[in-house]
Design a protein around this motif. Structure first.
Motif, PDB file in Angstrom:
ATOM      1  N   GLY A  93      28.346  29.794  46.753  1.00 30.21           N
ATOM      2  CA  GLY A  93      27.737  31.074  46.384  1.00 30.21           C
ATOM      3  C   GLY A  93      28.195  32.214  47.282  1.00 30.21           C
ATOM      4  N   ILE A  94      28.247  31.954  48.593  1.00 29.94           N
ATOM      5  CA  ILE A  94      28.689  32.994  49.534  1.00 29.94           C
ATOM      6  C   ILE A  94      30.110  33.439  49.214  1.00 29.94           C
ATOM      7  CG2 ILE A  94      29.305  33.434  51.946  1.00 29.94           C
ATOM      8  CD1 ILE A  94      26.954  31.585  52.722  1.00 29.94           C
ATOM      9  N   GLY A  95      30.997  32.458  48.985  1.00 32.63           N
ATOM     10  CA  GLY A  95      32.385  32.799  48.685  1.00 32.63           C
ATOM     11  C   GLY A  95      32.528  33.581  47.394  1.00 32.63           C
ATOM     12  N   THR A  96      31.780  33.180  46.370  1.00 38.87           N
ATOM     13  CA  THR A  96      31.883  33.856  45.076  1.00 38.87           C
ATOM     14  C   THR A  96      31.363  35.286  45.157  1.00 38.87           C
ATOM     15  OG1 THR A  96      31.594  31.730  43.939  1.00 38.87           O
ATOM     16  CG2 THR A  96      31.255  33.732  42.640  1.00 38.87           C
ATOM     17  N   PHE A  97      30.187  35.464  45.789  1.00 35.53           N
ATOM     18  CA  PHE A  97      29.621  36.812  45.905  1.00 35.53           C
ATOM     19  C   PHE A  97      30.489  37.713  46.785  1.00 35.53           C
ATOM     20  CE2 PHE A  97      25.530  34.827  44.580  1.00 35.53           C
ATOM     21  CZ  PHE A  97      25.281  35.653  43.498  1.00 35.53           C
ATOM     22  N   ALA A  98      31.088  37.160  47.830  1.00 36.77           N
ATOM     23  CA  ALA A  98      31.986  37.950  48.677  1.00 36.77           C
ATOM     24  C   ALA A  98      33.208  38.405  47.883  1.00 36.77           C
ATOM     25  CB  ALA A  98      32.432  37.131  49.892  1.00 36.77           C
ATOM     26  N   PHE A  99      33.704  37.510  47.028  1.00 34.54           N
ATOM     27  CA  PHE A  99      34.855  37.845  46.179  1.00 34.54           C
ATOM     28  C   PHE A  99      34.488  38.984  45.220  1.00 34.54           C
ATOM     29  CE2 PHE A  99      37.036  37.237  42.099  1.00 34.54           C
ATOM     30  CZ  PHE A  99      38.353  37.325  42.496  1.00 34.54           C
ATOM     31  N   ILE A 100      33.327  38.885  44.581  1.00 36.67           N
ATOM     32  CA  ILE A 100      32.894  39.931  43.646  1.00 36.67           C
ATOM     33  C   ILE A 100      32.695  41.256  44.378  1.00 36.67           C
ATOM     34  CG2 ILE A 100      31.006  40.672  42.131  1.00 36.67           C
ATOM     35  CD1 ILE A 100      30.601  37.736  41.381  1.00 36.67           C
ATOM     36  N   ALA A 101      32.068  41.199  45.563  1.00 30.42           N
ATOM     37  CA  ALA A 101      31.823  42.430  46.328  1.00 30.42           C
ATOM     38  C   ALA A 101      33.128  43.110  46.708  1.00 30.42           C
ATOM     39  CB  ALA A 101      31.008  42.112  47.581  1.00 30.42           C
ATOM     40  N   SER A 102      34.128  42.338  47.100  1.00 24.17           N
ATOM     41  CA  SER A 102      35.420  42.933  47.481  1.00 24.17           C
ATOM     42  C   SER A 102      36.074  43.616  46.288  1.00 24.17           C
ATOM     43  CB  SER A 102      36.345  41.857  48.052  1.00 24.17           C
ATOM     44  OG  SER A 102      36.737  40.932  47.050  1.00 24.17           O
ATOM     45  N   ARG A 103      35.935  43.033  45.111  1.00 24.90           N
ATOM     46  CA  ARG A 103      36.527  43.644  43.931  1.00 24.90           C
ATOM     47  C   ARG A 103      35.770  44.910  43.507  1.00 24.90           C
ATOM     48  NH1 ARG A 103      39.785  41.242  45.770  1.00 24.90           N
ATOM     49  NH2 ARG A 103      41.204  39.704  44.860  1.00 24.90           N
ATOM     50  N   VAL A 104      34.458  44.915  43.683  1.00 28.05           N
ATOM     51  CA  VAL A 104      33.682  46.125  43.386  1.00 28.05           C
ATOM     52  C   VAL A 104      34.100  47.264  44.296  1.00 28.05           C
ATOM     53  CG1 VAL A 104      31.376  47.158  43.474  1.00 28.05           C
ATOM     54  CG2 VAL A 104      31.692  44.906  42.429  1.00 28.05           C
ATOM     55  N   VAL A 105      34.267  46.958  45.594  1.00 26.21           N
ATOM     56  CA  VAL A 105      34.726  47.974  46.547  1.00 26.21           C
ATOM     57  C   VAL A 105      36.108  48.479  46.161  1.00 26.21           C
ATOM     58  CG1 VAL A 105      35.418  48.372  48.939  1.00 26.21           C
ATOM     59  CG2 VAL A 105      33.310  47.133  48.449  1.00 26.21           C
ATOM     60  N   GLN A 106      36.974  47.555  45.735  1.00 23.92           N
ATOM     61  CA  GLN A 106      38.323  47.942  45.323  1.00 23.92           C
ATOM     62  C   GLN A 106      38.278  48.914  44.149  1.00 23.92           C
ATOM     63  OE1 GLN A 106      40.908  44.650  44.320  1.00 23.92           O
ATOM     64  NE2 GLN A 106      42.325  45.963  43.200  1.00 23.92           N
ATOM     65  N   ILE A 107      37.399  48.649  43.177  1.00 24.60           N
ATOM     66  CA  ILE A 107      37.277  49.533  42.014  1.00 24.60           C
ATOM     67  C   ILE A 107      36.781  50.904  42.442  1.00 24.60           C
ATOM     68  CG2 ILE A 107      35.913  49.945  39.921  1.00 24.60           C
ATOM     69  CD1 ILE A 107      36.104  46.961  39.351  1.00 24.60           C
ATOM     70  N   LEU A 108      35.774  50.932  43.332  1.00 26.36           N
ATOM     71  CA  LEU A 108      35.226  52.216  43.784  1.00 26.36           C
ATOM     72  C   LEU A 108      36.282  53.036  44.514  1.00 26.36           C
ATOM     73  CD1 LEU A 108      31.695  51.096  45.047  1.00 26.36           C
ATOM     74  CD2 LEU A 108      32.236  52.358  42.957  1.00 26.36           C
ATOM     75  N   VAL A 109      37.022  52.372  45.400  1.00 30.53           N
ATOM     76  CA  VAL A 109      38.056  53.071  46.165  1.00 30.53           C
ATOM     77  C   VAL A 109      39.169  53.567  45.241  1.00 30.53           C
ATOM     78  CG1 VAL A 109      39.858  52.781  47.903  1.00 30.53           C
ATOM     79  CG2 VAL A 109      37.574  51.853  48.318  1.00 30.53           C
ATOM     80  N   THR A 110      39.577  52.713  44.305  1.00 32.46           N
ATOM     81  CA  THR A 110      40.643  53.092  43.374  1.00 32.46           C
ATOM     82  C   THR A 110      40.211  54.248  42.488  1.00 32.46           C
ATOM     83  OG1 THR A 110      41.431  50.802  43.344  1.00 32.46           O
ATOM     84  CG2 THR A 110      42.178  52.249  41.572  1.00 32.46           C
ATOM     85  N   THR A 111      38.962  54.181  42.002  1.00 28.74           N
ATOM     86  CA  THR A 111      38.442  55.257  41.149  1.00 28.74           C
ATOM     87  C   THR A 111      38.411  56.576  41.900  1.00 28.74           C
ATOM     88  OG1 THR A 111      37.079  53.682  39.921  1.00 28.74           O
ATOM     89  CG2 THR A 111      36.488  56.003  39.741  1.00 28.74           C
ATOM     90  N   ASP A 112      37.966  56.539  43.175  1.00 32.47           N
ATOM     91  CA  ASP A 112      37.910  57.759  43.977  1.00 32.47           C
ATOM     92  C   ASP A 112      39.310  58.305  44.229  1.00 32.47           C
ATOM     93  OD1 ASP A 112      36.286  59.633  45.633  1.00 32.47           O
ATOM     94  OD2 ASP A 112      37.496  58.803  47.257  1.00 32.47           O
ATOM     95  N   ALA A 113      40.256  57.409  44.483  1.00 33.43           N
ATOM     96  CA  ALA A 113      41.635  57.852  44.719  1.00 33.43           C
ATOM     97  C   ALA A 113      42.227  58.474  43.455  1.00 33.43           C
ATOM     98  CB  ALA A 113      42.492  56.668  45.178  1.00 33.43           C
TER      99      ALA A 113
END
Length: 344
Positions: free
Chosen positions: A74-94
């Motif tokens: 569970g920790i690994g899966t949620f960490a993976f999802i969180a990293s991708r959410v951050v990536q989307i936010l950063v990419t969208t802002d850029a």
């Protein structure tokens, strides 16, 4: 855009993995511990999310090992999802910043407003009403949110930085408006702007809170320094002493003016007005406008209520009282150089 699509796909896969882990965990507790479906799903849920509540019931050694594996999964899966959410936010802002920069890069002859406080907001509304392009520079997050909601072009950064002024397209701008809250900041930005322009023409108007700062701003390169406090006091005195005159000027010069504006129109070489008098071109009847003053380019002399028989010259500036549509007509038909233009 491709990286964003990939991140969305990975988030979807991660969500499916969480659901699968939840089902696997519930089935495992039912098989290993013999729990009811509700207890098994609850235990799997709090284990995957690492909430940390106590166990539903005492676990067997095999159940403890199973719980550890489920928790790490569970920790690994949620960490993976969180990293991708951050990536989307950063990419969208850029992407949003790049789109805004492209919008600014296409502007020319616009105005740069440094500071988006009450004065900056009022100036922006005035420029919108006048149909002029502008870029706002302000570093505050709440102002950036407001500017984006209003659809204005802006740069969220410190106006005192040369790179910020360059991003705002200052080198292509017609003017710079300094309405930062501190006089010292306005002085520094004026100096930076003059250095950046390197002798090229740029009209700079600055607001000041202290009378003592006026000379500093002028020395720094401001063409005009305005004190809102003094203007407010003058306006109050004008209202008291000459109420009817004030009412007339309010209608003419107000932002929400009814029909007329006082505008400046520069005579271009080879235009209808170049070398001709106002009476010769039948200015008042032709354009339905009144020339209240002329700034002579050759002498720098102001002429109020100018002689209609006196010829105009290229570079002269007319101060015209007319509607916005009439002023556009004057600029298009009267002051702009057109090779085939003649008097009709």
């Amino acid at each position: 855009m491709g990286s964003q699509t990939g991140a969305f796909r990975e988030i979807a896969l991660g969500t499916v993995a969480v659901a699968a882990l939840l089902g696997l965990g519930a089935a495992g507790y039912m098989l290993i511990e013999g729990w009811s479906p509700m207890d098994a799903v609850y235990m799997a849920g709090i284990t995957l999310t690492t909430i940390g509540f106590g166990e539903v019931r005492p676990l067997s050694p095999l159940g403890q090992v199973f719980t550890l594996g489920l928790a790490f999964g569970g920790i690994g899966t949620f960490a993976f999802i969180a990293s991708r959410v951050v990536q989307i936010l950063v990419t969208t802002d850029a992407l949003r910043q790049r789109a805004m920069q492209r919008r600014i890069d296409n502007l020319s002859g616009h105005y740069v407003i440094a500071g988006y406080g009450r004065l900056g907001q009022r100036i922006a509304r005035d420029l919108v009403a006048a149909g002029r392009d502008f870029v706002v520079v302000d570093r505050r997050d709440d102002r950036a949110v407001q500017l984006e909601a209003e659809g204005f072009a802006f740069v969220q950064d410190d106006a005192e930085e040369e790179t910020t002024l360059q991003a705002a397209g200052l080198e292509r701008a017609a003017g710079l408006v300094l309405v930062l809250p501190q006089d010292a900041a306005n002085v520094f930005v004026a100096l930076t702007a003059r250095e950046l322009m390197d002798g090229r023409e740029l009209f700079i108007v600055a607001r000041t809170n202290e009378q003592t700062s006026q000379r500093k701003l002028l020395r720094a390169g401001a063409d005009k320094v305005i004190s809102p406090l003094e203007i407010g006091a003058d306006r109050i005195a004008q209202t008291i002493l000459r109420p009817r005159v004030d009412r007339f000027m309010e209608k003419v010069l107000g932002v929400d003016a009814l029909d007329f504006d006082l505008e400046e129109v520069t005579v271009a070489a080879g235009s209808l007005l170049d070398g001709r008098s106002l009476s010769e071109v039948d200015f008042r009847r032709r354009f339905q406008a009144v020339v209240v003053g002329v700034l002579r380019a050759a002498t720098g002399e102001w002429q109020f209520n100018p002689d209609a028989q006196s010829p105009l010259a290229a570079g002269d500036t007319l101060i015209v009282l007319a509607s916005a549509e009439q002023i556009r007509k004057i600029r298009d038909e009267g002051a702009r150089a057109l090779p085939t233009m003649g008097i009709k």
